[in-house]
Design a protein around this motif. Sequence first.
Motif, PDB file in Angstrom:
ATOM      1  N   GLY A  10      -8.564  11.896  -8.350  1.00 61.33           N
ATOM      2  CA  GLY A  10      -7.626  11.410  -7.252  1.00 61.33           C
ATOM      3  C   GLY A  10      -7.366   9.860  -7.704  1.00 61.33           C
ATOM      4  O   GLY A  10      -7.534   9.432  -8.880  1.00 61.33           O
ATOM      5  N   ALA A  11      -6.280   9.135  -6.950  1.00 61.02           N
ATOM      6  CA  ALA A  11      -6.146   7.796  -7.386  1.00 61.02           C
ATOM      7  C   ALA A  11      -7.011   6.609  -7.614  1.00 61.02           C
ATOM      8  O   ALA A  11      -6.881   5.876  -8.245  1.00 61.02           O
ATOM      9  N   ARG A  49     -15.717  13.697  -3.572  1.00 59.53           N
ATOM     10  CA  ARG A  49     -14.297  13.548  -3.011  1.00 59.53           C
ATOM     11  C   ARG A  49     -14.355  12.177  -2.518  1.00 59.53           C
ATOM     12  O   ARG A  49     -15.078  12.039  -1.582  1.00 59.53           O
ATOM     13  N   GLY A  68     -11.577   4.404  -0.450  1.00 62.26           N
ATOM     14  CA  GLY A  68     -10.528   3.533  -0.073  1.00 62.26           C
ATOM     15  C   GLY A  68     -10.886   3.129   1.302  1.00 62.26           C
ATOM     16  O   GLY A  68     -11.474   3.740   2.162  1.00 62.26           O
ATOM     17  N   ASP A  70      -8.582   3.104   3.893  1.00 67.17           N
ATOM     18  CA  ASP A  70      -8.226   3.928   4.841  1.00 67.17           C
ATOM     19  C   ASP A  70      -9.125   5.176   5.031  1.00 67.17           C
ATOM     20  O   ASP A  70      -9.271   5.677   6.150  1.00 67.17           O
ATOM     21  N   GLY A  88      -6.473   0.353  -6.535  1.00 68.78           N
ATOM     22  CA  GLY A  88      -5.959   1.248  -5.835  1.00 68.78           C
ATOM     23  C   GLY A  88      -5.196   0.817  -4.299  1.00 68.78           C
ATOM     24  O   GLY A  88      -5.652   1.314  -3.299  1.00 68.78           O
ATOM     25  N   SER A  90      -2.823   0.372  -1.536  1.00 68.08           N
ATOM     26  CA  SER A  90      -2.026   1.256  -0.971  1.00 68.08           C
ATOM     27  C   SER A  90      -1.507   0.518   0.541  1.00 68.08           C
ATOM     28  O   SER A  90      -2.259  -0.218   1.055  1.00 68.08           O
ATOM     29  N   GLU A 157       2.381   3.986  -1.946  1.00 68.23           N
ATOM     30  CA  GLU A 157       2.187   3.042  -2.989  1.00 68.23           C
ATOM     31  C   GLU A 157       3.341   2.535  -3.542  1.00 68.23           C
ATOM     32  O   GLU A 157       3.856   1.293  -3.054  1.00 68.23           O
TER      33      GLU A 157
END
Length: 279
Positions: A10-11, A49, A68, A70, A88, A90, A157
């Motif tokens: 992922g990001a 994850r 993250g 978030d 990262g 966002s 983003e």
Amino acid sequence: MLRVAVPNKGALSEAASDMLSEAGYSTRRGTKTLVHQDEVNGVEFFYLRPRDIAIYVGSGILDAGITGRDLLLESQAEAEEVLGLGFGASRFFYAGTAGSFTSAEQLAGARIATSFPNLVDADLQRRGIAATTVQLDGAIEVSIQLGVADAIADVVETGSTLRAAGLETFGEPLLESEGVLIQRAGAESRIGVLKRRLESVMVARQYVLVDYNIEQRLVPEAISLTPGLESPTVSPLQETGWVAVRVMVEAKEVNNVMDRLYGVGARAILVTNIGACRI
Ligand SMILES: Nc1ncnc2c1ncn2[C@@H]1O[C@H](COP(=O)(O)OP(=O)(O)OP(=O)(O)O)[C@@H](O)[C@H]1O
Ligand SMILES: O=P(O)(O)OC[C@H]1O[C@H](OP(=O)(O)OP(=O)(O)O)[C@H](O)[C@@H]1O
Ligand SMILES: [Mg+2]
């Protein structure tokens, strides 16, 4: 061994691994490896994850993790942010079909699709708005077109996914997020060295070292342009009345600073990247 969680895909995944490498840790060889031991530094990395990382850390199974902000808040885990990591980035926004909403207050009675239902519920509660969240896993932007929601709340983003779906954000962002280092809330910290190494990577990325020669009488003016982090190093030169100054400067400012230094009389202005540091 210290047990540390890292996003496996992922990001955030690549940037997190790059940062750990720059901090001197050995990282996994292949993207399928889920556990990697850095014997030299006494750290065992678990590739998980990003959404699950705060749960492992909050329960005390792992000492620390990178995820993250978030995702940390969404997890409601007993984990706390120790350090923002500067990658990262966002923002988390409400969005709807262009022109359909202008403020969050208009969400009363709406169905809001999101993969961050806890973040959204908390925000709605704070605003005193009664609305329904529809939990989806991803590709949230298409849910309005498909008729399961009236609005969405999602990570933005560049905004290109929203635009491609004919949506636009409304209201202020609910959250500004980035990759963060986390530990168990209130835990006695075992991660001092890891934290200091990651902080140092951020400093090494953000700053460059600037050397210049200047007449002694002009030092106060030059130092006001380059105050450094603590105090510039000023050393005598062989030529009487001249000194050498060494100081850290923000990389994005450095060309502007060099022009201004030259303007006040500095010469032989040299810029060097910082390979590693401990501040
Ligand atoms: N362009 C981006 N798209 C998605 N997430 C981003 C982006 N930039 C930063 N992030 C951050 O990355 C984290 C989400 O990571 P990731 O995309 O791996 O999770 P996911 O969407 O749940 O998983 P996946 O998309 O692989 O199924 C969040 O913290 C988010 O804020
Ligand atoms: O503003 P942008 O630069 O367009 O990035 C934001 C988009 O990227 C993420 O999706 P992702 O690629 O992770 O797919 P997903 O929705 O399946 O998780 C996020 O959920 C948004 O849809
Ligand atoms: Mg995603």
